[in-house]
Design a protein around this motif. Sequence first.
Motif, PDB file in Angstrom:
ATOM      1  N   VAL A  53      -7.600 -11.883 -16.488  1.00 25.41           N
ATOM      2  CA  VAL A  53      -6.583 -10.849 -16.279  1.00 25.41           C
ATOM      3  C   VAL A  53      -7.293  -9.544 -15.935  1.00 25.41           C
ATOM      4  O   VAL A  53      -8.238  -9.133 -16.624  1.00 25.41           O
ATOM      5  CB  VAL A  53      -5.714 -10.678 -17.540  1.00 25.41           C
ATOM      6  N   ASP A  54      -6.832  -8.912 -14.865  1.00 28.69           N
ATOM      7  CA  ASP A  54      -7.415  -7.622 -14.491  1.00 28.69           C
ATOM      8  C   ASP A  54      -6.981  -6.551 -15.492  1.00 28.69           C
ATOM      9  O   ASP A  54      -5.787  -6.405 -15.778  1.00 28.69           O
ATOM     10  CB  ASP A  54      -6.972  -7.222 -13.081  1.00 28.69           C
ATOM     11  N   TYR A  55      -7.898  -5.810 -15.997  1.00 29.38           N
ATOM     12  CA  TYR A  55      -7.577  -4.761 -16.974  1.00 29.38           C
ATOM     13  C   TYR A  55      -8.576  -3.617 -16.821  1.00 29.38           C
ATOM     14  O   TYR A  55      -9.646  -3.764 -16.202  1.00 29.38           O
ATOM     15  CB  TYR A  55      -7.621  -5.307 -18.407  1.00 29.38           C
ATOM     16  N   THR A  56      -8.236  -2.495 -17.422  1.00 31.52           N
ATOM     17  CA  THR A  56      -9.095  -1.303 -17.410  1.00 31.52           C
ATOM     18  C   THR A  56      -9.302  -0.829 -18.838  1.00 31.52           C
ATOM     19  O   THR A  56      -8.338  -0.708 -19.596  1.00 31.52           O
ATOM     20  CB  THR A  56      -8.452  -0.172 -16.583  1.00 31.52           C
ATOM     21  N   GLN A  57     -10.560  -0.540 -19.185  1.00 27.61           N
ATOM     22  CA  GLN A  57     -10.863  -0.011 -20.508  1.00 27.61           C
ATOM     23  C   GLN A  57     -10.843   1.522 -20.448  1.00 27.61           C
ATOM     24  O   GLN A  57     -11.449   2.121 -19.563  1.00 27.61           O
ATOM     25  CB  GLN A  57     -12.252  -0.475 -20.991  1.00 27.61           C
ATOM     26  N   LEU A  58     -10.118   2.098 -21.376  1.00 25.22           N
ATOM     27  CA  LEU A  58     -10.044   3.563 -21.462  1.00 25.22           C
ATOM     28  C   LEU A  58     -10.563   3.981 -22.834  1.00 25.22           C
ATOM     29  O   LEU A  58      -9.978   3.621 -23.864  1.00 25.22           O
ATOM     30  CB  LEU A  58      -8.605   4.042 -21.249  1.00 25.22           C
ATOM     31  N   ASP A  59     -11.656   4.718 -22.830  1.00 22.67           N
ATOM     32  CA  ASP A  59     -12.324   5.115 -24.074  1.00 22.67           C
ATOM     33  C   ASP A  59     -11.680   6.387 -24.613  1.00 22.67           C
ATOM     34  O   ASP A  59     -11.582   7.407 -23.904  1.00 22.67           O
ATOM     35  CB  ASP A  59     -13.807   5.353 -23.808  1.00 22.67           C
ATOM     36  N   ILE A  60     -11.247   6.354 -25.864  1.00 21.79           N
ATOM     37  CA  ILE A  60     -10.631   7.533 -26.468  1.00 21.79           C
ATOM     38  C   ILE A  60     -11.651   8.327 -27.293  1.00 21.79           C
ATOM     39  O   ILE A  60     -11.362   9.439 -27.723  1.00 21.79           O
ATOM     40  CB  ILE A  60      -9.437   7.140 -27.356  1.00 21.79           C
ATOM     41  N   ALA A  61     -12.837   7.722 -27.498  1.00 16.42           N
ATOM     42  CA  ALA A  61     -13.854   8.432 -28.295  1.00 16.42           C
ATOM     43  C   ALA A  61     -14.563   9.501 -27.473  1.00 16.42           C
ATOM     44  O   ALA A  61     -14.894  10.582 -27.977  1.00 16.42           O
ATOM     45  CB  ALA A  61     -14.877   7.446 -28.839  1.00 16.42           C
ATOM     46  N   CYS A  62     -14.746   9.184 -26.194  1.00 19.42           N
ATOM     47  CA  CYS A  62     -15.459  10.127 -25.323  1.00 19.42           C
ATOM     48  C   CYS A  62     -14.533  10.915 -24.407  1.00 19.42           C
ATOM     49  O   CYS A  62     -14.999  11.786 -23.658  1.00 19.42           O
ATOM     50  CB  CYS A  62     -16.498   9.389 -24.483  1.00 19.42           C
ATOM     51  N   ASN A  63     -13.250  10.574 -24.416  1.00 17.00           N
ATOM     52  CA  ASN A  63     -12.325  11.230 -23.496  1.00 17.00           C
ATOM     53  C   ASN A  63     -11.088  11.661 -24.284  1.00 17.00           C
ATOM     54  O   ASN A  63     -10.274  10.831 -24.688  1.00 17.00           O
ATOM     55  CB  ASN A  63     -11.957  10.261 -22.362  1.00 17.00           C
ATOM     56  N   GLU A  64     -10.966  12.956 -24.462  1.00 16.38           N
ATOM     57  CA  GLU A  64      -9.845  13.492 -25.230  1.00 16.38           C
ATOM     58  C   GLU A  64      -8.512  13.265 -24.520  1.00 16.38           C
ATOM     59  O   GLU A  64      -7.474  13.064 -25.161  1.00 16.38           O
ATOM     60  CB  GLU A  64     -10.066  14.980 -25.476  1.00 16.38           C
ATOM     61  N   GLU A  65      -8.571  13.299 -23.204  1.00 16.81           N
ATOM     62  CA  GLU A  65      -7.330  13.096 -22.437  1.00 16.81           C
ATOM     63  C   GLU A  65      -6.786  11.688 -22.689  1.00 16.81           C
ATOM     64  O   GLU A  65      -5.568  11.497 -22.847  1.00 16.81           O
ATOM     65  CB  GLU A  65      -7.619  13.306 -20.952  1.00 16.81           C
ATOM     66  N   ASN A  66      -7.673  10.721 -22.695  1.00 19.89           N
ATOM     67  CA  ASN A  66      -7.236   9.345 -22.985  1.00 19.89           C
ATOM     68  C   ASN A  66      -6.660   9.248 -24.398  1.00 19.89           C
ATOM     69  O   ASN A  66      -5.652   8.564 -24.631  1.00 19.89           O
ATOM     70  CB  ASN A  66      -8.409   8.388 -22.845  1.00 19.89           C
ATOM     71  N   ARG A  67      -7.316   9.938 -25.346  1.00 13.95           N
ATOM     72  CA  ARG A  67      -6.827   9.910 -26.714  1.00 13.95           C
ATOM     73  C   ARG A  67      -5.417  10.474 -26.805  1.00 13.95           C
ATOM     74  O   ARG A  67      -4.533   9.868 -27.433  1.00 13.95           O
ATOM     75  CB  ARG A  67      -7.764  10.711 -27.620  1.00 13.95           C
ATOM     76  N   MET A  68      -5.188  11.620 -26.156  1.00 12.92           N
ATOM     77  CA  MET A  68      -3.881  12.271 -26.228  1.00 12.92           C
ATOM     78  C   MET A  68      -2.803  11.417 -25.517  1.00 12.92           C
ATOM     79  O   MET A  68      -1.688  11.296 -26.006  1.00 12.92           O
ATOM     80  CB  MET A  68      -3.960  13.667 -25.617  1.00 12.92           C
ATOM     81  N   TRP A  69      -3.193  10.872 -24.387  1.00 17.95           N
ATOM     82  CA  TRP A  69      -2.205  10.059 -23.642  1.00 17.95           C
ATOM     83  C   TRP A  69      -1.790   8.851 -24.483  1.00 17.95           C
ATOM     84  O   TRP A  69      -0.617   8.487 -24.539  1.00 17.95           O
ATOM     85  CB  TRP A  69      -2.808   9.601 -22.314  1.00 17.95           C
TER      86      TRP A  69
END
Length: 217
Positions: A32-48
């Motif tokens: 399955v195609d997927y994308t990993q989004l890191d919330i530890a290094c990216n505050e924007e990802n964490r907030m989203w």
Amino acid sequence: MVIKVFLASSSGSTAIKKKQQDVVGFLEALKVDYTQLDIACNEENRMWMRQNVPEEKKPANGIPLPPQIFNEEGYCGDYDTFFDAKEDNSVYAFLGLPPPPGSKEAEQADKAHIVENGNHADENLDDSIEVPEEERNGDAHVEEEQAEEADEEGGEGGEEEEAEEEAADGEAADEETAGDEAPAEAEEEAVEETDEAQAEEEEQEEEDLQSEEEEAE
């Protein structure tokens, strides 16, 4: 559609790391195609991630923990719901993706579709249940039976008529025989009467001759 998996690459929790590895490894196994989004290094990802997790899915403290899974902007679930879907062979439905042909989930979906619609079930029932000939043929079969009964009655009536004709012929033959015997008896009686008359005449003649001879003497 892109599957988004929000992870914490530098998490100090062993349990969170294990859950993240489980999700990623299973998606890779399914290709399955997927994308990993890191919330530890990216505050924007964490907030989203925190903003898009539904309120009813958030823990008591209101801070959702990774891994969190999305299909584009749509929320799929956390690790617990992902694990339940994996156990039920319904990961594709959990992710909002169509199951590939031949997969267990595709087979289950087909069965569920059949049960809901009842098309194949009805067809199987129609094949397995034998419909009586009367129901299949309808009025035609009833008419055939009536015609056969009429023929049988006609045959019986014909036999009775033939028997009556034979009896009548027999009686007529007896009458003819009796009629033939009656003239024969009459003829015999007439012959006998004639013979008797002739015998009487002859006796009378003899008596007359004897009288004449006696007178002559």
